[in-house]
Write a protein that holds these residues in place. Structure first.
Motif, PDB file in Angstrom:
ATOM      1  N   GLN A   1      -8.575  -1.347   1.866  1.00  0.00           N
ATOM      2  CA  GLN A   1      -9.775  -0.440   1.379  1.00  0.00           C
ATOM      3  C   GLN A   1      -9.906   0.661   2.493  1.00  0.00           C
ATOM      4  OE1 GLN A   1     -13.256  -2.774   1.966  1.00  0.00           O
ATOM      5  NE2 GLN A   1     -12.698  -3.571   0.464  1.00  0.00           N
ATOM      6  N   VAL A   2      -9.202   0.983   3.590  1.00  0.00           N
ATOM      7  CA  VAL A   2      -9.203   2.090   4.666  1.00  0.00           C
ATOM      8  C   VAL A   2      -8.552   2.838   4.669  1.00  0.00           C
ATOM      9  CG1 VAL A   2      -9.636   2.841   7.174  1.00  0.00           C
ATOM     10  CG2 VAL A   2     -11.142   0.300   6.116  1.00  0.00           C
TER      11      VAL A   2
ATOM     12  N   PRO B   1      -1.143  -1.788   2.046  1.00  0.00           N
ATOM     13  CA  PRO B   1      -1.220  -2.994   2.319  1.00  0.00           C
ATOM     14  C   PRO B   1      -0.918  -2.590   4.406  1.00  0.00           C
ATOM     15  CG  PRO B   1       0.002  -3.401   0.574  1.00  0.00           C
ATOM     16  CD  PRO B   1      -0.033  -1.326   0.943  1.00  0.00           C
ATOM     17  N   LEU B   2      -0.786  -4.028   4.741  1.00  0.00           N
ATOM     18  CA  LEU B   2      -1.115  -4.089   6.128  1.00  0.00           C
ATOM     19  C   LEU B   2       0.814  -4.363   6.224  1.00  0.00           C
ATOM     20  CD1 LEU B   2      -1.562  -3.750   9.460  1.00  0.00           C
ATOM     21  CD2 LEU B   2      -2.979  -6.703   8.731  1.00  0.00           C
ATOM     22  N   TYR B   3       1.284  -4.902   5.757  1.00  0.00           N
ATOM     23  CA  TYR B   3       2.830  -5.018   6.053  1.00  0.00           C
ATOM     24  C   TYR B   3       3.692  -3.929   5.703  1.00  0.00           C
ATOM     25  CZ  TYR B   3       3.659  -4.977   1.163  1.00  0.00           C
ATOM     26  OH  TYR B   3       3.744  -5.590  -0.175  1.00  0.00           O
ATOM     27  N   ARG B   4       2.862  -3.237   4.465  1.00  0.00           N
ATOM     28  CA  ARG B   4       3.225  -1.310   4.275  1.00  0.00           C
ATOM     29  C   ARG B   4       3.426  -0.341   5.406  1.00  0.00           C
ATOM     30  NH1 ARG B   4       6.668  -0.244   0.241  1.00  0.00           N
ATOM     31  NH2 ARG B   4       5.279  -1.621  -1.154  1.00  0.00           N
ATOM     32  N   TYR B   5       2.205  -0.942   6.092  1.00  0.00           N
ATOM     33  CA  TYR B   5       2.153   0.133   7.432  1.00  0.00           C
ATOM     34  C   TYR B   5       3.007   0.106   8.378  1.00  0.00           C
ATOM     35  CZ  TYR B   5      -1.009   3.295   9.467  1.00  0.00           C
ATOM     36  OH  TYR B   5      -1.508   4.576  10.337  1.00  0.00           O
ATOM     37  N   GLN B   6       2.610  -1.599   8.737  1.00  0.00           N
ATOM     38  CA  GLN B   6       4.343  -1.626   9.741  1.00  0.00           C
ATOM     39  C   GLN B   6       5.729  -1.694   9.268  1.00  0.00           C
ATOM     40  OE1 GLN B   6       5.798  -5.759   9.706  1.00  0.00           O
ATOM     41  NE2 GLN B   6       5.427  -5.651  12.197  1.00  0.00           N
TER      42      GLN B   6
ATOM     43  N   LEU C   1       0.032 -12.729   9.854  1.00  0.00           N
ATOM     44  CA  LEU C   1      -0.741 -12.442   9.676  1.00  0.00           C
ATOM     45  C   LEU C   1      -2.110 -12.802  10.572  1.00  0.00           C
ATOM     46  CD1 LEU C   1      -2.894 -10.412   8.130  1.00  0.00           C
ATOM     47  CD2 LEU C   1      -3.147 -12.276   5.839  1.00  0.00           C
ATOM     48  N   SER C   2      -2.180 -14.135  11.075  1.00  0.00           N
ATOM     49  CA  SER C   2      -3.179 -14.923  11.648  1.00  0.00           C
ATOM     50  C   SER C   2      -2.500 -14.428  13.603  1.00  0.00           C
ATOM     51  CB  SER C   2      -2.676 -16.742  11.539  1.00  0.00           C
ATOM     52  OG  SER C   2      -1.523 -16.857  12.301  1.00  0.00           O
TER      53      SER C   2
ATOM     54  N   LEU D   1     -11.728  -1.185  13.596  1.00  0.00           N
ATOM     55  CA  LEU D   1     -11.296  -2.843  13.132  1.00  0.00           C
ATOM     56  C   LEU D   1      -9.862  -2.077  12.765  1.00  0.00           C
ATOM     57  CD1 LEU D   1     -12.225  -5.510  11.308  1.00  0.00           C
ATOM     58  CD2 LEU D   1     -10.507  -5.265  10.901  1.00  0.00           C
ATOM     59  N   VAL D   2     -10.141  -1.848  11.755  1.00  0.00           N
ATOM     60  CA  VAL D   2      -8.299  -0.793  11.406  1.00  0.00           C
ATOM     61  C   VAL D   2      -7.132  -0.873  12.191  1.00  0.00           C
ATOM     62  CG1 VAL D   2      -6.846   0.378   9.942  1.00  0.00           C
ATOM     63  CG2 VAL D   2      -8.801  -0.739   8.930  1.00  0.00           C
TER      64      VAL D   2
END
Length: 278
Positions: free
Chosen positions: A211-212, A216-221, A191-192, A173-174
């Motif tokens: 968790q994985v 956060p997702l935004y920081r990864y981007q 996000l949506s 999923l990640v």
């Protein structure tokens, strides 16, 4: 025409560094290849998938991949554009000395337990300094060797890197979310929109990603965008244009984000790496 081009950047008794570029024309899984030596591979542009048995890994600029000597693997390119990586191999005895025991398989020969680790921004900056310095013949051999060893040490450090731990389902999923982000770095995703592409709810996506990947997702981007900036700094005189092209709202936003991650502004990094005249 070959899909790959390989440029040797440095070869000493201690370190071998190559710059490998793949055009990504072949989207399906390649024939099985075999790593001839153990090395650390740092993607700095684009994305690809590495398949080892049933284990699939998304290779992008936030990761270092471990290629173990004698291990079979396949490569695929789910996103157009190909990829480029730095392949770094060091003397095996030195690699054993640098690698925490829990990260290595019981030997010999030496090999890594995991397929990848997430690296931190300082490691990404070291990759860029090595590549730019060696490509432009401005890095001395001794300097490059020490930078390479520092990069390996940082990539394996428990405090400066992260090994994702999750079930296969959560990891997939990640990985789907990473591919969505990588498909258009400049796009201002909501996000949506990402959750819809992945096929889960926004709440579940944010929870599982945190968790994985422990970020956060935004920081990864943001880190993917900044890694692309490190790659492109040698091609831009207008840094405002670079920031806007990568999806930042303004030059000040780009410059502040860059400095927070790498300790220098984009202009300062350009000068330090001798990517432009002073």
């Amino acid at each position: 025409m070959s899909q790959f081009s390989t440029a040797p950047l440095l070869k000493t008794k201690t370190v071998t560094i190559r710059d490998i570029v793949c055009n990504g024309e072949c989207r399906h899984r390649s024939d099985e290849e075999c790593a001839h030596r153990t090395s650390l591979v740092y993607p700095y542009r684009g994305v690809f998938m590495r398949h080892v048995g049933r284990n699939d890994t998304v290779a992008e600029a936030n990761q270092v991949l471990f290629f173990n000597a004698g291990q079979g693997y396949r490569i695929s390119h789910p996103i157009e554009g190909g990829d480029a990586c730095i392949d770094l191999a060091i003397d095996e005895s030195m690699l054993e000395e640098l690698t925490p025991k829990e990260q290595a398989q019981p030997g010999p020969p030496f090999s890594f337990r995991r397929q990848r680790r997430r690296i931190d921004p300082r490691a990404q900056a070291l990759v860029a300094l090595l590549r730019h310095g060696l490509r432009r013949n401005v890095a001395e051999t001794l300097e490059a060797e020490i930078l390479a060893l520092t990069l390996v040490r940082r990539s394996l450090g428990e405090r400066t890197s992260h090994a994702a731990g999750a079930s296969a389902g959560r990891q997939k999923l990640v990985d789907r979310a990473k591919l969505v982000l990588s498909s258009d770095l400049a796009r201002r995703w909501t996000l949506s929109e990402i959750a819809s592409e992945v096929g889960v709810s926004p709440v579940y996506l944010t929870q599982v990603f945190q968790q994985v990947e422990a970020t956060p997702l935004y920081r990864y981007q943001l880190r993917l965008r900044l890694a692309r900036a490190l790659d492109l700094l040698g091609q831009y005189e207008d840094l405002t244009a670079l920031g806007l092209d990568l999806g930042f709202s303004s030059h000040s936003h780009f410059s502040a984000s860059f400095k927070q991650s790498f300790g220098q502004t984009p202009a300062e990094f350009q000068r330090a790496a001798q990517l432009r005249r002073r």
